[in-house]
Enzyme design. Sequence first.
Site, PDB file in Angstrom:
ATOM      1  N   ASN A 109       0.726  -1.190   0.100  1.00 12.41           N
ATOM      2  CA  ASN A 109       0.046   0.002  -0.009  1.00 12.41           C
ATOM      3  C   ASN A 109       0.995   1.296   0.209  1.00 12.41           C
ATOM      4  OD1 ASN A 109      -2.392   1.656   0.173  1.00 12.41           O
ATOM      5  ND2 ASN A 109      -3.573  -0.115   0.920  1.00 12.41           N
ATOM      6  N   ARG A 110       0.394   2.424   0.370  1.00 15.44           N
ATOM      7  CA  ARG A 110       0.878   3.788   0.349  1.00 15.44           C
ATOM      8  C   ARG A 110       1.431   4.291   1.477  1.00 15.44           C
ATOM      9  NH1 ARG A 110      -3.438   2.959  -2.789  1.00 15.44           N
ATOM     10  NH2 ARG A 110      -3.425   3.511  -5.131  1.00 15.44           N
ATOM     11  N   HIS A 135       3.279   0.217  -2.780  1.00 16.70           N
ATOM     12  CA  HIS A 135       3.663  -1.108  -2.837  1.00 16.70           C
ATOM     13  C   HIS A 135       5.361  -1.335  -3.199  1.00 16.70           C
ATOM     14  CE1 HIS A 135      -0.332  -2.099  -3.056  1.00 16.70           C
ATOM     15  NE2 HIS A 135      -0.596  -2.032  -4.282  1.00 16.70           N
ATOM     16  N   HIS A 206      -1.130  -9.836  -3.828  1.00 17.86           N
ATOM     17  CA  HIS A 206      -2.010  -8.852  -4.555  1.00 17.86           C
ATOM     18  C   HIS A 206      -2.668  -9.873  -5.757  1.00 17.86           C
ATOM     19  CE1 HIS A 206      -3.687  -5.360  -6.387  1.00 17.86           C
ATOM     20  NE2 HIS A 206      -2.760  -4.314  -5.700  1.00 17.86           N
ATOM     21  N   SER A 207      -3.324 -10.749  -5.366  1.00 16.50           N
ATOM     22  CA  SER A 207      -4.192 -11.602  -6.278  1.00 16.50           C
ATOM     23  C   SER A 207      -5.342 -11.004  -6.560  1.00 16.50           C
ATOM     24  CB  SER A 207      -4.285 -13.156  -5.729  1.00 16.50           C
ATOM     25  OG  SER A 207      -3.021 -13.993  -5.531  1.00 16.50           O
ATOM     26  N   TYR A 208      -5.979 -10.955  -7.796  1.00 12.33           N
ATOM     27  CA  TYR A 208      -6.918 -10.432  -8.442  1.00 12.33           C
ATOM     28  C   TYR A 208      -7.883 -11.600  -8.415  1.00 12.33           C
ATOM     29  CZ  TYR A 208      -5.027  -6.124  -9.717  1.00 12.33           C
ATOM     30  OH  TYR A 208      -4.121  -4.895  -9.877  1.00 12.33           O
ATOM     31  N   ASP A 282     -11.321   0.894  -3.005  1.00  9.22           N
ATOM     32  CA  ASP A 282     -10.020   0.930  -3.137  1.00  9.22           C
ATOM     33  C   ASP A 282      -9.540   1.488  -1.622  1.00  9.22           C
ATOM     34  OD1 ASP A 282      -7.343   0.633  -3.489  1.00  9.22           O
ATOM     35  OD2 ASP A 282      -7.154   1.752  -5.241  1.00  9.22           O
ATOM     36  N   GLN A 323      -6.891  -4.537   2.546  1.00 12.63           N
ATOM     37  CA  GLN A 323      -7.441  -3.365   1.469  1.00 12.63           C
ATOM     38  C   GLN A 323      -8.052  -4.194   0.372  1.00 12.63           C
ATOM     39  OE1 GLN A 323      -6.293  -0.391   1.480  1.00 12.63           O
ATOM     40  NE2 GLN A 323      -6.790   0.318  -0.726  1.00 12.63           N
ATOM     41  N   GLU A 351      -6.072  -7.671   0.099  1.00 18.25           N
ATOM     42  CA  GLU A 351      -4.693  -7.594   0.554  1.00 18.25           C
ATOM     43  C   GLU A 351      -4.633  -7.260   1.955  1.00 18.25           C
ATOM     44  OE1 GLU A 351      -3.026  -4.670  -2.419  1.00 18.25           O
ATOM     45  OE2 GLU A 351      -5.032  -4.605  -2.941  1.00 18.25           O
TER      46      GLU A 351
END
Length: 386
Positions: A109-110, A135, A206-208, A282, A323, A351
């Site tokens: 993340n940020r 990330h 980070h799996s979609y 998000d 997330q 996440e």
Amino acid sequence: MKIKNLLFACGLGVAALLTACSGNGSLTKSGIDPAKFDSIVDNKPVKLYTLTNADGMEVCVTNYGARIVSVMAKDKNGALRDVVLGFDNLDQYINVDNNFGAAIGRYGNRINKGKIKVAGKDYQLTQNNFGHCLHGGSNGYHTNVFDVKEATENKIVLTFRDEFGKEQFPGNLDVTITYTLTDENTLDIQYEAVSDEETICNLTNHSYFNLSGHPEVENWNHVLYINADNYTPVDTTFMTTGEIRPVYGNQFDFTKPKALNTCIADTTGYNGLQIKWGMGIDHNFCLNTYKDGKGDEQKVAASLYSPDSGILMQMYTNEPGVQVYTGNFLDGTVAGKGGIKYPKQASVCLETQKYPDSPNKKDWPQPYIKAGEKYYSHTAYHFSVK
């Protein structure tokens, strides 16, 4: 271009001993040709590895970015469906800007403006997203080759040395990520790390996920549950404001399972503005399963369900936050596995993490580890049919 020399599967007799799924050149259950992952990147061998269990599930992992490439789970009719987005060759993972299935670090993340303070010293990290560090920076773990320490039928252990100064983070951090596919149809992920000096660490995956198995279709009818009473709002640059807001009665209330479109389509009020700014969800959710500095891994932290396939995925973690990202930056231009172009909101990422920008928000769970202190994070995704 990172690929230095393409090695064909027929010439990799030694590597076959590591149980990489390219041993005989056959396709995986998800239709991937393992030979398309055989290469040398940054002077390290890259391959595709297959994990299987007694129930017929299959998970494919590549050591490039420690990425989960495919997850084959049984649907309500007993047929296997690939429930994660990604590519069917190494070239695209390298040359297309993406985080599909990747391990994320050193900080998921940020971080606001990329600024942190560690042991009284200020550090300016790489700024790669709206002026923030996202990330782990431009060359985070998703672009690096992990070493394969162990590979068996149902487990792979990957290691990586994140050296001092990489993306400007302090400390040499030795990372171990273990993926295990259990016979109970759980994809178990364990993260371990130790540094030679004080630093920060916040690892995730980070799996979609698209549990319908049809990633050409939006995920709007996916049903989401989040065991969280609060979430952390963001500004127009996706940075957390420092506020923690309740979810009850608004768009972010997933304390009872509901379809994603009921949230994404409602842009009214303050929380609706959050949806607008995020172009969907998000946001970080503050998990109820985390109390007094410890996560209860016996309780479901979140779940995702596809009415189309009947596949239910339940998530467990020791982390304080998750997330939730609904694939808002997908735009139908990227062709994934099988040449399928992924439309906006064709997936959901879950996440697990410390809250975004936690080094600069001292009241939140902190990501600092001392020299020699062991970092440990655990997330498990259990697949079943509802």
